[in-house]
Design an enzyme around this catalytic site. Structure first.
Site, PDB file in Angstrom:
ATOM      1  N   GLY A   1      42.461  62.976  42.000  1.00  0.00           N
ATOM      2  CA  GLY A   1      41.602  63.386  42.548  1.00  0.00           C
ATOM      3  C   GLY A   1      41.832  64.980  42.696  1.00  0.00           C
ATOM      4  O   GLY A   1      40.716  65.946  43.118  1.00  0.00           O
TER       5      GLY A   1
ATOM      6  N   SER B   1      38.633  60.818  42.743  1.00  0.00           N
ATOM      7  CA  SER B   1      39.647  59.875  42.469  1.00  0.00           C
ATOM      8  C   SER B   1      39.426  58.506  42.302  1.00  0.00           C
ATOM      9  O   SER B   1      39.146  57.287  43.406  1.00  0.00           O
ATOM     10  CB  SER B   1      40.651  60.277  44.097  1.00  0.00           C
ATOM     11  OG  SER B   1      42.109  59.783  43.476  1.00  0.00           O
ATOM     12  N   ALA B   2      40.011  58.461  41.022  1.00  0.00           N
ATOM     13  CA  ALA B   2      39.944  55.979  40.642  1.00  0.00           C
ATOM     14  C   ALA B   2      40.313  55.236  41.735  1.00  0.00           C
ATOM     15  O   ALA B   2      39.655  54.392  42.034  1.00  0.00           O
ATOM     16  CB  ALA B   2      40.525  56.299  39.319  1.00  0.00           C
ATOM     17  N   HIS B   3      41.356  56.361  42.012  1.00  0.00           N
ATOM     18  CA  HIS B   3      42.287  54.872  43.030  1.00  0.00           C
ATOM     19  C   HIS B   3      41.684  54.498  44.214  1.00  0.00           C
ATOM     20  O   HIS B   3      41.543  53.677  44.660  1.00  0.00           O
ATOM     21  CB  HIS B   3      44.362  55.161  43.757  1.00  0.00           C
ATOM     22  CG  HIS B   3      43.989  56.469  44.825  1.00  0.00           C
ATOM     23  ND1 HIS B   3      43.509  57.444  44.160  1.00  0.00           N
ATOM     24  CD2 HIS B   3      44.220  56.331  45.685  1.00  0.00           C
ATOM     25  CE1 HIS B   3      43.456  58.765  45.664  1.00  0.00           C
ATOM     26  NE2 HIS B   3      44.378  57.926  45.994  1.00  0.00           N
TER      27      HIS B   3
ATOM     28  N   CYS C   1      50.165  60.465  66.261  1.00  0.00           N
ATOM     29  CA  CYS C   1      51.216  60.400  66.983  1.00  0.00           C
ATOM     30  C   CYS C   1      50.884  59.378  65.521  1.00  0.00           C
ATOM     31  O   CYS C   1      52.588  59.521  65.339  1.00  0.00           O
ATOM     32  CB  CYS C   1      51.404  59.210  68.152  1.00  0.00           C
ATOM     33  SG  CYS C   1      50.781  59.655  69.207  1.00  0.00           S
TER      34      CYS C   1
END
Length: 461
Positions: free
Chosen positions: A69, A194-196, A320
């Protein structure tokens, strides 16, 4: 172990797994070759492109597959800017775009271009009118995400796309977080995803460029993917990505309603169960599966580790959780509390019992972290003559400067001030946010003669 970080990467969808395994046997050959195995691979690639294009809402010949992506975003921005360089060199983006967009903007600035960031409100959304006002005759490209990756706020893409159309400026939409839930509305010009993020395999992105958009792919020329994504296609992963996108879309309406109910429960119950918490992001115009909240007096990294110890995988935009002292650019742009930030993003199929157990555990986990850090209870005091105190928190990371402020605010009379000296960038967000949450008056900041910044707070409650 409940996994609550689907916004980073969704678990592989069963359909993706099946398609991936099947195409390893059928799609290993070069789809550019004319022999039998190549023709079979080409058929798989064409079918995947058609399925993905249908989900995006574009023509198949307008869509290419990329190695990620991020590569889709970078290729889309660089190609659109190059295609319109005769128009101008201005790039307009929102202040809360994904880092892939902002990194591309930095590269554009380094190459001599100009970038304008459109601010957002406390909900994380841009105003369409403000975005439109940032466009001018020298604007080559505008970028706006469909939904924010940290707080889930859905952006007014359709309204902004119309403003861009009226101004003659193409709009690139980063749809990574929303595409699995439905198509992006509006007359956008370019789209990346983006595929994930929707349960496909990692390493597959997609870039859609509408016909008529001036586009000049950058880098060495390549014959594959219309020259916009060089290199041999990862065909098994592409097939799995397209198959899983179609599958999650078929489930999206019912699953979105179910997960929205679970997220609504988290949004409502966390402030009731845990004191001094700010739930951030738009409460209505948001992704169905994502909720973000910030906890006063909490070290975000410790909180995430403790939740992991209890079996929950969550993420954070807090400073943090990184190796830097810089808070999340999204939280900073929104002007909300950054310390103790937790992002919960539920994957498809999350059972209600996991959410119930998370809500049962959270108060004890936050309380234990606060106790270890010495966080104060609510402070009270009587009115008296104005006075002042100085708290030296230089060299100490948030939430310690805020904790020290809370410890001493009751030592000054009503009308008195506490000046906090801090050099942690997160204090610039967290001290004003603490004042708003605890009913105190934030007077502003000034350079400290000892280094860092002096933040001045007046006690009014």
């Amino acid at each position: 172990m409940p996994y609550f970080d689907a916004a980073s990467a969704a678990p592989l969808h069963p359909v993706a797994r099946q398609a991936l395994l099947a195409s390893l046997d059928e799609g290993w050959a070069d789809p550019a070759r004319l022999y039998r195995e190549g023709r079979r691979a080409r058929l798989l690639l064409d079918a995947a492109r058609e399925a993905a294009a249908e989900a995006v809402g574009c023509r198949p010949d307008e869509l290419v597959f990329t190695p990620s992506g991020t590569r889709a975003v970078h290729a889309g921005i660089s190609g659109a800017l190059a295609g319109r360089r005769r128009v101008g060199d201005r790039l307009v983006v929102s202040a809360v775009e994904h880092s892939s967009v902002l990194h591309a903007a930095e590269a554009h600035t380094a190459a001599g271009g100009s970038v304008t960031e459109v601010p957002v409100g406390r909900s994380g959304a841009v105003e369409a009118a403000a975005f439109a006002a940032a466009l001018d005759a020298g604007t080559a490209l505008a970028c706006l995400q469909s939904a924010n990756h940290e707080v889930g706020t859905v952006q007014p893409v359709a309204e902004v796309a119309e403003a861009c159309r009226a101004a003659g400026v193409p709009l690139l939409v980063d749809a990574a977080q929303s595409l699995g839930w439905g198509p992006v509305e509006g007359a956008w010009s370019l789209l990346a995803a983006s595929a994930h993020k929707w349960g496909g395999p990692a390493g597959v992105g997609l870039l859609a460029v509408r016909k008529g958009v001036r586009f000049a792919a950058q880098g060495p020329a390549d014959e594959r993917e219309s020259g916009r994504a060089p290199g041999f296609e990862n065909l098994p992963a592409i097939v799995a990505a397209a198959a899983s996108l179609r599958a999650v879309r078929a489930e999206a309406e019912a699953e979105a309603a179910r997960l929205r109910g679970l997220v609504d429960r988290i949004r409502a119950r966390v402030p009731e169960l845990v004191p001094d918490v700010e739930v951030v992001g738009d409460p209505v115009r948001r992704l169905p599966h994502l909720v973000t909240f910030s906890c006063l007096y909490v070290d975000g990294e410790t909180l995430l580790h403790e939740l992991d110890r209890e079996g929950f995988s969550v993420s954070s935009g807090s400073s943090c959780t990184s190796s830097t002292l810089t808070p999340s650019h999204v939280l900073r742009a929104m002007g909300v509390l950054s310390e103790g930030n937790v992002r919960v993003s539920l994957p498809t199929g999350t059972p209600e019992s996991d959410v119930d157990r998370f809500l049962d555990l959270l108060p004890g986990v936050v309380g234990a972290v606060r106790e270890r850090l010495g966080a104060p209870e609510a402070v009270t005091g009587e009115a008296g003559e104005p006075g002042s105190l100085v708290v030296d928190a230089l060299g100490r990371r948030c939430p310690i400067p805020v904790i020290e402020l809370a410890r001493v605010i009751g030592d000054v009379p009503l009308g008195g001030t506490v000046t906090v000296l801090a050099d942690d960038e997160a204090a610039r967000l967290d001290i004003p946010a603490w004042c708003e949450m605890r009913g105190q008056e934030y007077l502003g900041e000034e350079p400290s003669p000892k280094g860092g910044t002096a933040y001045v707070v007046r006690r009014v409650a």
